[in-house]
Every structure is written in C-alpha cells, then in structure tokens.
Design a protein around this motif. Structure first.
Motif, PDB file in Angstrom:
ATOM      1  N   GLU A  90     -23.313  19.956 -15.018  1.00 44.43           N
ATOM      2  CA  GLU A  90     -23.912  18.478 -15.347  1.00 44.43           C
ATOM      3  C   GLU A  90     -22.378  17.726 -15.395  1.00 44.43           C
ATOM      4  OE1 GLU A  90     -27.982  19.304 -17.439  1.00 44.43           O
ATOM      5  OE2 GLU A  90     -25.532  18.721 -18.808  1.00 44.43           O
ATOM      6  N   ARG A  91     -22.287  16.312 -14.563  1.00 40.60           N
ATOM      7  CA  ARG A  91     -21.661  15.481 -14.717  1.00 40.60           C
ATOM      8  C   ARG A  91     -22.227  14.204 -15.313  1.00 40.60           C
ATOM      9  NH1 ARG A  91     -19.893  14.014  -8.452  1.00 40.60           N
ATOM     10  NH2 ARG A  91     -22.067  13.037  -8.882  1.00 40.60           N
ATOM     11  N   SER A  92     -21.720  13.544 -16.100  1.00 42.94           N
ATOM     12  CA  SER A  92     -22.133  12.076 -16.720  1.00 42.94           C
ATOM     13  C   SER A  92     -20.220  11.143 -16.207  1.00 42.94           C
ATOM     14  CB  SER A  92     -22.094  12.039 -17.624  1.00 42.94           C
ATOM     15  OG  SER A  92     -21.995  11.101 -18.641  1.00 42.94           O
ATOM     16  N   ALA A  93     -20.834   9.841 -16.010  1.00 41.54           N
ATOM     17  CA  ALA A  93     -19.520   8.752 -16.204  1.00 41.54           C
ATOM     18  C   ALA A  93     -19.180   8.552 -17.364  1.00 41.54           C
ATOM     19  CB  ALA A  93     -20.178   7.801 -15.240  1.00 41.54           C
ATOM     20  N   ASN A  94     -20.119   8.527 -18.537  1.00 43.11           N
ATOM     21  CA  ASN A  94     -20.233   7.953 -19.879  1.00 43.11           C
ATOM     22  C   ASN A  94     -20.205   8.522 -20.328  1.00 43.11           C
ATOM     23  OD1 ASN A  94     -22.786   8.737 -19.471  1.00 43.11           O
ATOM     24  ND2 ASN A  94     -23.275   6.179 -19.454  1.00 43.11           N
ATOM     25  N   GLY A  95     -19.868  10.201 -20.452  1.00 44.80           N
ATOM     26  CA  GLY A  95     -20.478  11.310 -21.953  1.00 44.80           C
ATOM     27  C   GLY A  95     -21.071  11.005 -22.560  1.00 44.80           C
ATOM     28  N   ILE A  96     -22.459  10.624 -21.694  1.00 47.68           N
ATOM     29  CA  ILE A  96     -23.694  10.508 -22.222  1.00 47.68           C
ATOM     30  C   ILE A  96     -25.344  11.274 -21.750  1.00 47.68           C
ATOM     31  CG2 ILE A  96     -25.094   9.329 -23.909  1.00 47.68           C
ATOM     32  CD1 ILE A  96     -23.000   7.053 -24.963  1.00 47.68           C
ATOM     33  N   ASP A  97     -24.853  10.000 -20.374  1.00 49.71           N
ATOM     34  CA  ASP A  97     -25.975  10.746 -19.629  1.00 49.71           C
ATOM     35  C   ASP A  97     -25.563  11.526 -18.555  1.00 49.71           C
ATOM     36  OD1 ASP A  97     -27.442   8.764 -20.528  1.00 49.71           O
ATOM     37  OD2 ASP A  97     -26.554   7.302 -19.947  1.00 49.71           O
ATOM     38  N   PHE A  98     -25.746  12.966 -19.055  1.00 49.16           N
ATOM     39  CA  PHE A  98     -25.668  14.116 -17.317  1.00 49.16           C
ATOM     40  C   PHE A  98     -26.678  14.045 -16.488  1.00 49.16           C
ATOM     41  CE2 PHE A  98     -22.445  14.785 -21.283  1.00 49.16           C
ATOM     42  CZ  PHE A  98     -21.639  15.202 -20.492  1.00 49.16           C
ATOM     43  N   GLU A  99     -25.698  14.387 -15.857  1.00 43.43           N
ATOM     44  CA  GLU A  99     -27.206  14.803 -14.470  1.00 43.43           C
ATOM     45  C   GLU A  99     -26.248  15.770 -13.264  1.00 43.43           C
ATOM     46  OE1 GLU A  99     -26.954  11.983 -11.288  1.00 43.43           O
ATOM     47  OE2 GLU A  99     -24.671  12.206 -11.015  1.00 43.43           O
ATOM     48  N   PRO A 100     -27.164  16.938 -13.597  1.00 44.23           N
ATOM     49  CA  PRO A 100     -26.568  18.482 -12.764  1.00 44.23           C
ATOM     50  C   PRO A 100     -26.304  17.915 -11.242  1.00 44.23           C
ATOM     51  CG  PRO A 100     -29.128  17.771 -12.457  1.00 44.23           C
ATOM     52  CD  PRO A 100     -28.526  16.935 -13.275  1.00 44.23           C
ATOM     53  N   ILE A 101     -25.564  18.919 -11.202  1.00 50.32           N
ATOM     54  CA  ILE A 101     -24.353  18.813  -9.666  1.00 50.32           C
ATOM     55  C   ILE A 101     -24.546  19.946  -9.025  1.00 50.32           C
ATOM     56  CG2 ILE A 101     -23.563  16.230 -10.677  1.00 50.32           C
ATOM     57  CD1 ILE A 101     -20.642  18.307 -10.638  1.00 50.32           C
ATOM     58  N   ALA A 102     -24.631  20.952  -9.369  1.00 52.15           N
ATOM     59  CA  ALA A 102     -24.711  22.296  -8.896  1.00 52.15           C
ATOM     60  C   ALA A 102     -25.607  22.854  -9.662  1.00 52.15           C
ATOM     61  CB  ALA A 102     -23.771  22.535  -8.108  1.00 52.15           C
ATOM     62  N   TYR A 122     -16.987  13.376 -16.868  1.00 50.75           N
ATOM     63  CA  TYR A 122     -17.417  14.413 -18.274  1.00 50.75           C
ATOM     64  C   TYR A 122     -18.157  15.159 -16.915  1.00 50.75           C
ATOM     65  CZ  TYR A 122     -15.991   9.870 -20.734  1.00 50.75           C
ATOM     66  OH  TYR A 122     -14.782   8.962 -21.028  1.00 50.75           O
ATOM     67  N   TYR A 123     -18.095  17.044 -17.604  1.00 54.84           N
ATOM     68  CA  TYR A 123     -17.959  17.613 -17.431  1.00 54.84           C
ATOM     69  C   TYR A 123     -19.145  18.704 -17.959  1.00 54.84           C
ATOM     70  CZ  TYR A 123     -16.502  16.268 -12.686  1.00 54.84           C
ATOM     71  OH  TYR A 123     -15.752  16.204 -11.364  1.00 54.84           O
ATOM     72  N   ARG A 124     -19.506  19.579 -17.763  1.00 56.07           N
ATOM     73  CA  ARG A 124     -20.444  19.923 -19.167  1.00 56.07           C
ATOM     74  C   ARG A 124     -21.223  21.252 -18.486  1.00 56.07           C
ATOM     75  NH1 ARG A 124     -24.711  17.058 -22.366  1.00 56.07           N
ATOM     76  NH2 ARG A 124     -26.873  17.327 -20.716  1.00 56.07           N
ATOM     77  N   LEU A 125     -21.031  22.497 -18.666  1.00 52.57           N
ATOM     78  CA  LEU A 125     -21.977  23.604 -18.558  1.00 52.57           C
ATOM     79  C   LEU A 125     -23.674  23.916 -18.896  1.00 52.57           C
ATOM     80  CD1 LEU A 125     -19.216  26.418 -17.692  1.00 52.57           C
ATOM     81  CD2 LEU A 125     -20.296  24.492 -16.173  1.00 52.57           C
TER      82      LEU A 125
END
Length: 144
Positions: free
Chosen positions: A1-13, A40-43
């Motif tokens: 997941e990726r976020s531009a602000n570190g709070i709101d994440f969206e799945p990218i794959a 910002y990225y997280r799994l």
C-alpha cells in the motif's frame, strides 16, 4: 500500500502468497508510478481466514527531475551467477554487499547490454546490489 501523507493508504498491488509454509518466502514489487516527493509504503499481509496485519511504514523520497534507471537483475534468486541489464546511457559502477555492509564484489555494468556477473563463492543469503551513477539505486539479490 502507498500513501502521500502517511495516513491514508491505498493498495497499489496484490501478490499471491505461498500459503502455509515453514520456508522463508521472498516477495518483490516495483512501484512503476511513484508519487513525486515523499511516499509512504507498508505491506498488508492477509491470511486465508481474512485476518490481516500491517508491516511497519517506510518512506521514500522521489526527487523531481531524477531519471529513473531501468535496471534488470536476473535470475533472482541465483546461484551466484546472474545478469545485469541497464537502460542507462552511461556505465554504472555496482557493488555487492553482504548484510553486514561489507563489499564482497564490485565492477562496472556497461550500458545497453547484458552484463554477466559471477560472484566469488559466497554463503547462501541475501545481498544488496548497489548501483552508482547520477543517483544511487539498490536491488536485493538472493544467492543460494
């Protein structure tokens, strides 16, 4: 997941998992449309029963005007022999480092061609491949 602000994440794959296993698994993904500035990225790891958990968050800075190097490293994992192809216009110095940060191999990848790499006999494990040109680009390789 990726976020531009570190709070709101969206799945990218989404990558398929290996199921229940006691063997270490390695997954890789390249964000082919990175955001400008800090991302910002997280799994998100989801179990078959629908339960999930998140990894820690990491941040990545993408500077405007930086040309992204097209670098292919294959096969990965390898037995210590692999190929490097760079879409760069210039030769790129590279270094292979072990997990303690020690350089175990270094050379130069020529542009626009497949560069065959044969590492010295190394213990099985994960190594970091660092490319140095106008920017520093890294790849992780697994040697078995």
């Amino acid at each position: 997941e990726r976020s531009a602000n570190g709070i709101d994440f969206e799945p990218i794959a989404t990558l398929p998992g290996a199921g229940t296993t006691s063997q270490m698994q390695h997954y890789a993904l390249t964000d082919m449309q990175p955001l400008e500035g800090i991302s910002y990225y997280r799994l998100k790891q989801t179990d078959f029963n629908g339960e999930y958990e998140y990894s820690g968050v990491i941040s990545v800075l993408m500077n405007k005007g930086v040309v992204k190097a097209n670098i292919l490293v294959y096969p990965n994992p390898s037995n210590g022999q692999f190929n490097i192809f760079t879409g760069s216009e210039d030769a790129m110095e590279y270094r292979v480092m072990d997990m303690s940060g020690r350089i175990v191999h270094s050379s130069v990848a020529q542009p626009g061609m497949v560069n065959r790499v044969t590492l010295p006999k190394l213990p099985s494990g994960m190594y970091t491949l660092i490319f140095i040109s106008h920017q520093i680009t890294t790849r992780t390789i697994q040697v078995f």
